[in-house]
Write a protein that holds these residues in place. Structure first.
Motif, short mmCIF file in Angstrom:
data_model
loop_
_atom_site.label_atom_id
_atom_site.label_comp_id
_atom_site.label_asym_id
_atom_site.label_seq_id
_atom_site.Cartn_x
_atom_site.Cartn_y
_atom_site.Cartn_z
N ASN A 63 0.80 -1.22 0.00
CA ASN A 63 0.00 0.00 0.00
C ASN A 63 0.84 1.28 0.00
OD1 ASN A 63 -2.46 1.36 -0.08
ND2 ASN A 63 -2.55 1.55 2.15
N PRO A 64 1.74 1.44 -0.97
CA PRO A 64 2.52 2.69 -1.03
C PRO A 64 1.61 3.87 -1.38
CG PRO A 64 2.88 1.41 -3.01
CD PRO A 64 2.09 0.53 -2.08
N THR A 65 1.96 5.05 -0.88
CA THR A 65 1.14 6.24 -1.12
C THR A 65 1.21 6.68 -2.57
OG1 THR A 65 3.02 7.65 -0.49
CG2 THR A 65 1.44 7.05 1.25
N HIS A 66 2.33 6.40 -3.22
CA HIS A 66 2.51 6.76 -4.62
C HIS A 66 3.65 5.91 -5.17
CE1 HIS A 66 5.58 9.12 -2.51
NE2 HIS A 66 6.25 9.15 -3.66
N LEU A 67 3.90 6.04 -6.45
CA LEU A 67 5.01 5.32 -7.07
C LEU A 67 5.62 6.23 -8.11
CD1 LEU A 67 6.64 2.72 -7.22
CD2 LEU A 67 4.93 1.79 -8.79
N ASP A 68 6.91 6.54 -7.94
CA ASP A 68 7.57 7.51 -8.83
C ASP A 68 8.06 6.89 -10.12
OD1 ASP A 68 7.75 10.15 -7.27
OD2 ASP A 68 8.39 8.66 -5.80
N ALA A 69 8.44 5.61 -10.09
CA ALA A 69 8.97 4.99 -11.31
C ALA A 69 9.09 3.49 -11.13
CB ALA A 69 10.35 5.58 -11.65
N ILE A 70 9.12 2.79 -12.26
CA ILE A 70 9.49 1.38 -12.30
C ILE A 70 10.75 1.25 -13.14
CG2 ILE A 70 8.86 -0.93 -13.12
CD1 ILE A 70 5.96 -0.22 -12.53
N TYR A 90 -1.28 5.89 -11.97
CA TYR A 90 -1.38 6.89 -13.04
C TYR A 90 -2.61 7.77 -12.86
CZ TYR A 90 -2.36 8.85 -17.64
OH TYR A 90 -2.66 9.71 -18.66
N PHE A 91 -3.75 7.18 -12.52
CA PHE A 91 -4.98 7.95 -12.37
C PHE A 91 -4.93 8.91 -11.18
CE2 PHE A 91 -7.23 4.10 -14.42
CZ PHE A 91 -6.96 4.58 -15.68
N ARG A 92 -4.19 8.53 -10.14
CA ARG A 92 -4.12 9.37 -8.94
C ARG A 92 -3.04 10.43 -9.02
NH1 ARG A 92 -4.28 4.54 -5.95
NH2 ARG A 92 -2.11 4.87 -5.34
N GLN A 93 -1.98 10.14 -9.73
CA GLN A 93 -0.81 11.01 -9.73
C GLN A 93 -0.85 11.98 -10.91
OE1 GLN A 93 1.94 7.41 -7.85
NE2 GLN A 93 2.63 8.45 -9.71
N GLU A 94 -0.23 13.13 -10.71
CA GLU A 94 -0.14 14.10 -11.80
C GLU A 94 1.01 13.72 -12.73
OE1 GLU A 94 0.28 18.01 -10.28
OE2 GLU A 94 -1.63 18.02 -9.22
N THR A 128 -0.68 6.56 -19.58
CA THR A 128 0.32 7.15 -20.47
C THR A 128 1.66 7.08 -19.77
OG1 THR A 128 -1.31 8.63 -21.44
CG2 THR A 128 1.00 9.20 -21.76
N VAL A 129 2.66 6.60 -20.48
CA VAL A 129 3.96 6.39 -19.85
C VAL A 129 5.04 7.18 -20.58
CG1 VAL A 129 3.34 4.08 -19.02
CG2 VAL A 129 4.46 4.34 -21.24
N VAL A 130 6.09 7.49 -19.84
CA VAL A 130 7.29 8.09 -20.40
C VAL A 130 8.39 7.05 -20.34
CG1 VAL A 130 9.04 9.90 -20.15
CG2 VAL A 130 6.63 10.42 -19.69
N LEU A 131 9.00 6.78 -21.48
CA LEU A 131 10.06 5.78 -21.56
C LEU A 131 11.42 6.46 -21.44
CD1 LEU A 131 8.68 3.66 -24.53
CD2 LEU A 131 8.29 3.35 -22.08
N ASN A 132 12.13 6.13 -20.37
CA ASN A 132 13.45 6.69 -20.11
C ASN A 132 14.48 5.60 -20.36
OD1 ASN A 132 12.74 9.42 -18.63
ND2 ASN A 132 11.39 7.87 -17.78
N GLU A 133 15.25 5.74 -21.43
CA GLU A 133 16.21 4.71 -21.79
C GLU A 133 17.38 4.70 -20.82
OE1 GLU A 133 19.01 3.22 -25.53
OE2 GLU A 133 17.79 5.03 -25.72
N VAL A 134 17.71 3.53 -20.32
CA VAL A 134 18.88 3.35 -19.46
C VAL A 134 20.04 2.92 -20.34
CG1 VAL A 134 19.87 2.03 -17.56
CG2 VAL A 134 17.47 2.75 -17.46
N THR A 135 21.15 3.61 -20.19
CA THR A 135 22.36 3.33 -20.95
C THR A 135 23.48 3.01 -20.00
OG1 THR A 135 21.64 4.84 -22.70
CG2 THR A 135 23.98 4.22 -22.68
N ASN A 136 24.22 1.96 -20.27
CA ASN A 136 25.30 1.58 -19.37
C ASN A 136 26.31 2.71 -19.22
OD1 ASN A 136 26.44 -0.30 -17.61
ND2 ASN A 136 27.91 -0.98 -19.15
N ASN A 137 26.86 2.83 -18.02
CA ASN A 137 27.85 3.86 -17.65
C ASN A 137 27.26 5.27 -17.60
OD1 ASN A 137 30.04 1.99 -17.47
ND2 ASN A 137 30.19 2.00 -19.70
N MET A 138 25.93 5.37 -17.58
CA MET A 138 25.29 6.68 -17.49
C MET A 138 24.30 6.68 -16.33
SD MET A 138 24.70 7.85 -21.46
CE MET A 138 24.10 9.45 -20.90
#
Length: 256
Positions: A63-70, A90-94, A128-138
């Protein structure tokens, strides 16, 4: 920083459906394992690594109050099949929901969850999601957490582990280079997979995981992504070095 093990089992979980294996029939709650995932809280930032098919149950339980990222380690179903259940957050968070992972993982998600990524006539009930690419060494930042990706291999498949401050989480690892191991050394707590004692083509065995832990030398290490073939929690724990522990579902760590 607080770390909660949402699940510590392998792809089928424990008990395995229909199995009569003694571990699957165990009454010890530590032998009941949902698919592997952790929730990390840094100040007011809450991050989950991997959202498998048990994600909804795990979120209802904690039961977390929110979730910033996966953050995704890789695209296999036991690490991604709960994606649709981000909708209540998503529905609860801005704002749009933030996902982090390898570009290859996102391409897989687009195929399996096409309705989420639809740009024309999108179903209004889809997140609606934002895709943040993870790059090694960054390294990258989520809220107040700075995260360093760690590259490893799951047989022939690239997977990411993640370091946040003095905590490292890695799973589905079979091989890792010394260059990447250098990113782990100095961490106080390391989590690593240990599927079973017998050889496996894409996962550390128990002996391989213990050798890895000896090499990186954390103060404490926790084993996850465990199968029923490893044995009973209570019996296996007795065989481990003093600084190595079997993780179990709902175990919570506080890391200064």
């Amino acid at each position: 920083m607080k770390v909660t093990f949402l699940g510590t089992g392998t792809s089928q979980g424990i008990p395995v459906i229909g199995s009569k294996h003694p571990v699957c029939l165990s009454n010890d709650k530590r032998d009941k394992r949902l698919r592997s995932s952790v929730m990390i809280t840094v100040d007011d930032t809450i991050i989950v690594i991997d959202c498998g098919p048990d994600f909804r149950m795990q979120m209802l339980r904690e039961n977390p109050t929110h979730l910033d990222a996966i953050l995704f380690t890789h695209e296999h179903s036991d690490h991604t099949a709960g994606l649709d259940d981000i909708r209540p957050f998503y529905f609860r968070q801005e704002g749009d929901f933030q996902l982090y992972g390898h570009q290859r993982v996102f391409e897989s998600l687009k195929q399996r969850y096409a309705y989420i990524f639809e740009t024309k006539n999108k179903y209004p009930g889809a997140p609606t999601v934002v895709l943040n690419e993870v790059t090694n060494n960054m390294p990258f930042t989520v809220g107040t957490a700075t995260i360093t990706p760690i590259n490893a291999s799951h047989n022939m498949l690239q997977v990411f582990g993640y370091r946040i401050k003095d905590f490292v989480y890695m799973t589905d690892v079979k091989t890792i280079t010394e260059e990447e191991i250098a990113k782990i050394k100095g961490a106080k707590v390391v989590v690593i997979n240990a599927l079973r004692e017998q050889e496996h083509h894409s996962h550390f065995t128990l002996s391989e995981a213990l050798s890895f832990i000896e090499n990186v030398a954390p103060k404490k290490a926790y084993l996850t992504h465990l199968s029923h073939e490893l044995g009973f929690h209570e019996e296996v724990q007795k065989k481990l070095p003093k600084n190595v522990f079997l993780a179990y579902d709902m175990l919570t760590l506080t890391i200064p």
